[in-house]
Design a protein around this motif. Structure first.
Motif, PDB file in Angstrom:
ATOM      1  N   GLN A   1     -39.289 -21.984  19.598  1.00  0.00           N
ATOM      2  CA  GLN A   1     -39.615 -20.579  19.842  1.00  0.00           C
ATOM      3  C   GLN A   1     -38.369 -19.788  20.208  1.00  0.00           C
ATOM      4  O   GLN A   1     -38.387 -18.992  21.141  1.00  0.00           O
ATOM      5  CB  GLN A   1     -40.631 -20.467  20.977  1.00  0.00           C
ATOM      6  CG  GLN A   1     -42.001 -20.980  20.641  1.00  0.00           C
ATOM      7  CD  GLN A   1     -42.698 -20.052  19.687  1.00  0.00           C
ATOM      8  OE1 GLN A   1     -42.823 -18.871  19.938  1.00  0.00           O
ATOM      9  NE2 GLN A   1     -43.111 -20.559  18.543  1.00  0.00           N
TER      10      GLN A   1
ATOM     11  N   ARG B   1     -40.327 -19.573  10.269  1.00  0.00           N
ATOM     12  CA  ARG B   1     -40.277 -19.040  11.639  1.00  0.00           C
ATOM     13  C   ARG B   1     -41.655 -18.742  12.197  1.00  0.00           C
ATOM     14  O   ARG B   1     -41.793 -18.338  13.342  1.00  0.00           O
ATOM     15  CB  ARG B   1     -39.436 -17.762  11.679  1.00  0.00           C
ATOM     16  CG  ARG B   1     -38.002 -18.031  11.288  1.00  0.00           C
ATOM     17  CD  ARG B   1     -37.166 -16.834  11.548  1.00  0.00           C
ATOM     18  NE  ARG B   1     -37.157 -16.487  12.965  1.00  0.00           N
ATOM     19  CZ  ARG B   1     -36.728 -15.326  13.420  1.00  0.00           C
ATOM     20  NH1 ARG B   1     -36.308 -14.417  12.583  1.00  0.00           N
ATOM     21  NH2 ARG B   1     -36.735 -15.079  14.706  1.00  0.00           N
ATOM     22  N   LEU B   2     -42.696 -18.940  11.383  1.00  0.00           N
ATOM     23  CA  LEU B   2     -44.035 -18.658  11.879  1.00  0.00           C
ATOM     24  C   LEU B   2     -44.485 -19.706  12.890  1.00  0.00           C
ATOM     25  O   LEU B   2     -45.444 -19.513  13.614  1.00  0.00           O
ATOM     26  CB  LEU B   2     -45.025 -18.614  10.715  1.00  0.00           C
ATOM     27  CG  LEU B   2     -44.869 -17.412   9.782  1.00  0.00           C
ATOM     28  CD1 LEU B   2     -45.872 -17.474   8.665  1.00  0.00           C
ATOM     29  CD2 LEU B   2     -45.031 -16.114  10.544  1.00  0.00           C
ATOM     30  N   GLY B   3     -43.779 -20.835  12.931  1.00  0.00           N
ATOM     31  CA  GLY B   3     -44.110 -21.866  13.914  1.00  0.00           C
ATOM     32  C   GLY B   3     -45.442 -22.527  13.650  1.00  0.00           C
ATOM     33  O   GLY B   3     -46.136 -22.923  14.576  1.00  0.00           O
ATOM     34  N   LEU B   4     -45.805 -22.664  12.360  1.00  0.00           N
ATOM     35  CA  LEU B   4     -47.066 -23.323  12.037  1.00  0.00           C
ATOM     36  C   LEU B   4     -46.946 -24.821  12.289  1.00  0.00           C
ATOM     37  O   LEU B   4     -45.861 -25.383  12.201  1.00  0.00           O
ATOM     38  CB  LEU B   4     -47.409 -23.077  10.565  1.00  0.00           C
ATOM     39  CG  LEU B   4     -47.690 -21.619  10.220  1.00  0.00           C
ATOM     40  CD1 LEU B   4     -47.746 -21.446   8.713  1.00  0.00           C
ATOM     41  CD2 LEU B   4     -48.997 -21.187  10.835  1.00  0.00           C
ATOM     42  N   PRO B   5     -48.057 -25.483  12.608  1.00  0.00           N
ATOM     43  CA  PRO B   5     -47.987 -26.928  12.852  1.00  0.00           C
ATOM     44  C   PRO B   5     -47.672 -27.679  11.560  1.00  0.00           C
ATOM     45  O   PRO B   5     -48.072 -27.257  10.479  1.00  0.00           O
ATOM     46  CB  PRO B   5     -49.391 -27.258  13.352  1.00  0.00           C
ATOM     47  CG  PRO B   5     -50.256 -26.187  12.811  1.00  0.00           C
ATOM     48  CD  PRO B   5     -49.416 -24.951  12.746  1.00  0.00           C
TER      49      PRO B   5
ATOM     50  N   GLY C   1     -44.621 -13.883  14.783  1.00  0.00           N
ATOM     51  CA  GLY C   1     -44.570 -15.343  14.736  1.00  0.00           C
ATOM     52  C   GLY C   1     -44.814 -15.917  16.111  1.00  0.00           C
ATOM     53  O   GLY C   1     -44.650 -15.244  17.118  1.00  0.00           O
ATOM     54  N   GLY C   2     -45.186 -17.172  16.128  1.00  0.00           N
ATOM     55  CA  GLY C   2     -45.489 -17.767  17.418  1.00  0.00           C
ATOM     56  C   GLY C   2     -46.931 -17.542  17.810  1.00  0.00           C
ATOM     57  O   GLY C   2     -47.373 -18.045  18.840  1.00  0.00           O
ATOM     58  N   TRP C   3     -47.671 -16.812  16.968  1.00  0.00           N
ATOM     59  CA  TRP C   3     -49.086 -16.597  17.303  1.00  0.00           C
ATOM     60  C   TRP C   3     -49.819 -17.918  17.354  1.00  0.00           C
ATOM     61  O   TRP C   3     -50.724 -18.103  18.145  1.00  0.00           O
ATOM     62  CB  TRP C   3     -49.741 -15.659  16.292  1.00  0.00           C
ATOM     63  CG  TRP C   3     -49.642 -16.161  14.885  1.00  0.00           C
ATOM     64  CD1 TRP C   3     -48.634 -15.893  14.018  1.00  0.00           C
ATOM     65  CD2 TRP C   3     -50.549 -17.031  14.203  1.00  0.00           C
ATOM     66  NE1 TRP C   3     -48.855 -16.535  12.838  1.00  0.00           N
ATOM     67  CE2 TRP C   3     -50.013 -17.243  12.909  1.00  0.00           C
ATOM     68  CE3 TRP C   3     -51.758 -17.646  14.548  1.00  0.00           C
ATOM     69  CZ2 TRP C   3     -50.649 -18.048  11.983  1.00  0.00           C
ATOM     70  CZ3 TRP C   3     -52.373 -18.447  13.601  1.00  0.00           C
ATOM     71  CH2 TRP C   3     -51.820 -18.651  12.341  1.00  0.00           C
ATOM     72  N   TRP C   4     -49.361 -18.849  16.502  1.00  0.00           N
ATOM     73  CA  TRP C   4     -50.059 -20.128  16.483  1.00  0.00           C
ATOM     74  C   TRP C   4     -49.894 -20.859  17.808  1.00  0.00           C
ATOM     75  O   TRP C   4     -50.846 -21.302  18.421  1.00  0.00           O
ATOM     76  CB  TRP C   4     -49.558 -20.996  15.328  1.00  0.00           C
ATOM     77  CG  TRP C   4     -50.052 -22.388  15.458  1.00  0.00           C
ATOM     78  CD1 TRP C   4     -49.363 -23.460  15.954  1.00  0.00           C
ATOM     79  CD2 TRP C   4     -51.363 -22.856  15.146  1.00  0.00           C
ATOM     80  NE1 TRP C   4     -50.165 -24.549  15.958  1.00  0.00           N
ATOM     81  CE2 TRP C   4     -51.400 -24.212  15.468  1.00  0.00           C
ATOM     82  CE3 TRP C   4     -52.500 -22.262  14.632  1.00  0.00           C
ATOM     83  CZ2 TRP C   4     -52.529 -24.992  15.288  1.00  0.00           C
ATOM     84  CZ3 TRP C   4     -53.626 -23.045  14.459  1.00  0.00           C
ATOM     85  CH2 TRP C   4     -53.632 -24.394  14.779  1.00  0.00           C
ATOM     86  N   SER C   5     -48.625 -20.952  18.249  1.00  0.00           N
ATOM     87  CA  SER C   5     -48.421 -21.673  19.510  1.00  0.00           C
ATOM     88  C   SER C   5     -49.039 -20.909  20.666  1.00  0.00           C
ATOM     89  O   SER C   5     -49.504 -21.500  21.635  1.00  0.00           O
ATOM     90  CB  SER C   5     -46.946 -21.945  19.751  1.00  0.00           C
ATOM     91  OG  SER C   5     -46.147 -21.149  18.947  1.00  0.00           O
TER      92      SER C   5
END
Lengths: 343, 170
Positions: A262, B26-30, A61-65
């Motif tokens: 995050q 939790r993937l933190g997508l927009p 996760g956090g790959w997007w940011s």
């Protein structure tokens, strides 16, 4: 058109939902609260299991940011690269930087907060407009309601409720959150309220004549008995001030030091320091704000400590660091705390 | 037979709730969190019918509010999801259940869910909802739902056929 059975089922479901809403709106305790507690225990247990099973996915996760930050990251790295090259030629420069870093780390342990480390296992859906997370430590680990939650960068939130093995944490950016804050340099106090947005807080000054400037760092004011907020924890940095001195409503926009979108490892403060560490947990940054140091601190120092605001070359310091680096800074150089259960 | 249906609805919805809070959020997508729960409810409604859809909606709404770190008013999501489960189950003609139509329905449902819960919360006096964010959340939620739709709908339909052969909506 509707069959009799469908009508009955629909009616029962809607009435049940409306009853929930009305009971929940009334709030308070009663049989309903215990239903919630039992459900939270069961579902929390399931979430623990699921978080373990799915950890490879959420770990990615956090790959997007990360992707979003990559352009900025390239710039930062290039800048850093040229700086490192010049530093290589002057070994003394390196030495000075190492000393500065050491000093920063020494000062950051002054806080002496006792904490229980915990991992985030679930996050509330964004469309609920509530910034809450679940962590994998609960009453069995000594977590109680209203304890302060921090990470390596600063204040994260407070414990809203606990079950035996999990706790729900309401983050400082939640719109229901209000923290007593103090400007590190001038000791001006006010209330830091969440806005419901992940990257901004609102600082309402109690004294309308107070002098607050862009770049000022805020620390917690502290509550009675260290709950819900222990004193002296870094909250964030003033990025904008609206209203002139003397105006009735002076509000400063604050960017929290901790990047709440995050979060991976957090610490729950089980025992605040005996004395308010004042702003010593914000090492150098307040001093730097007054007398900016001539040599920019290294990237590592930027990661480990709140940005010594103001100086333009430090701007990148406050942008969210990639998850991996963040983890490292949380566990190794964790600003404040002395782990309680650590070894 | 009713018990068998209830069991499969419960298992699917519970799985969706847990997966949504532990993984998807939790993937933190927009924008919004991908609303797997709504997609699952619609999938159940399409595979089993409006009554079962409403039951799934009720369960999903209550569970997502109860599951930590849920901190919202209990029951609001349930009302919205009951409506979504019932309406999608009864409106769609079994004969024109092509994949694009089903994706469109799921997208509409997810967008409507965000809009409806925000509206009800505001009407009940909650000041959490920031309406300038709502359009973005509606669109992103609908988009994520459309992306998840084919997989979830086919998976749920297959599971339902296997587990409860007597249900034959399609």
């Amino acid at each position: 058109m509707l069959s009799r059975r469908t009508r009955i089922v629909l009616a029962v479901l809607v009435v049940a939902s409306l009853t929930f809403v009305i009971l929940d709106l009334r709030g308070g305790q009663g049989p309903f609260a215990s239903v919630r507690t039992v459900a939270a225990n069961v579902l929390g247990g399931l979430e623990r299991v699921a978080a373990t099973v799915f950890s490879p996915i959420t770990g990615a996760g956090g790959w997007w940011s990360d992707m979003r930050d990559q352009a900025a990251q390239i710039d930062t790295l290039q800048e850093e690269n040229s700086r490192l090259q010049s530093d290589l030629q002057t070994l003394t420069g390196d030495k000075a930087r190492a000393d500065a870093l050491d000093a920063l780390l020494r000062v950051s342990s002054v806080g002496k907060y006792r904490f229980v480390p915990a991992e985030v296992i679930a996050v509330g859906p964004a469309q609920d407009f509530s910034w809450t997370i679940t962590i994998d430590a609960g009453r069995n680990d000594g977590i109680e309601q209203d304890m302060t939650v921090i990470n390596g960068d600063g204040l994260v939130g407070r414990v809203l409720k606990t079950t035996a093995s999990t706790s729900t944490v309401v983050l400082i950016v939640d719109s229901s959150s209000a923290v007593g804050g103090r400007v590190a340099t001038t000791e001006e106090i006010g209330i830091v309220a969440g806005t419901g947005r992940q990257d901004s807080l609102e600082f309402q000054l109690l004294d309308p004549m107070a002098d607050v400037r862009k770049g000022d760092a805020l620390v917690t004011f502290g509550s009675k008995g260290g709950r819900p907020y222990a004193p002296g924890l870094p909250i964030g940095e003033v990025v904008d001030v609206s209203g002139a001195p003397g105006q009735l409503t002076r509000v400063a926009t604050v960017r929290p030091f901790a990047d709440v979108s995050q979060l991976s490892v957090v610490g729950v403060v089980t025992r605040p320091p005996r004395e308010d560490p004042r702003d010593s947990v914000l090492p150098k940054s307040s001093a730097l704000a007054v007398t900016p140091s001539p040599a920019p601190l290294g990237a590592a120092a930027d990661q480990a400590t709140p940005s010594p605001s103001g100086a333009p070359e430090q701007e990148t310091a406050a942008t969210p660091a990639p998850t991996k680096k963040k983890k490292a800074s949380t566990t190794e150089t964790a600003a404040t705390p002395v782990p309680e259960t650590g070894n | 037979m009713v018990w068998r249906q209830a069991l499969i609805i419960g298992a699917l919805v519970l799985g969706a709730v847990i997966a949504e809070v532990t993984v998807l959020s939790r993937l933190g997508l927009p924008g919004a969190t991908p609303d797997l729960v709504v997609v699952t409810i619609v999938a159940i409604a399409l595979a089993m019918g409006p009554t079962q859809g409403a039951v799934a909606g009720f369960l999903g709404g209550v569970l997502i509010d109860l599951a930590p770190p849920g901190d919202t008013l209990l029951g609001v999501n349930a009302i919205v999801y009951i409506a979504i489960g019932y309406i999608t189950g009864s409106v769609v003609d079994p004969r024109d259940r092509t994949v694009p139509i089903m994706m469109g329905i799921v997208g509409l449902a997810a967008g409507a869910a965000v809009l409806a819960t925000s509206g009800i919360d505001t009407m009940l006096g909650s000041d959490r909802v920031s309406w300038e964010d709502v359009p973005g959340l509606v669109l992103s939620s609908a988009l994520y739902a459309v992306i998840m739709a084919p997989v979830v709908i086919l998976l749920v339909a297959w599971l339902v056929r296997r587990a409860t052969p007597e249900v034959s909506v399609t």
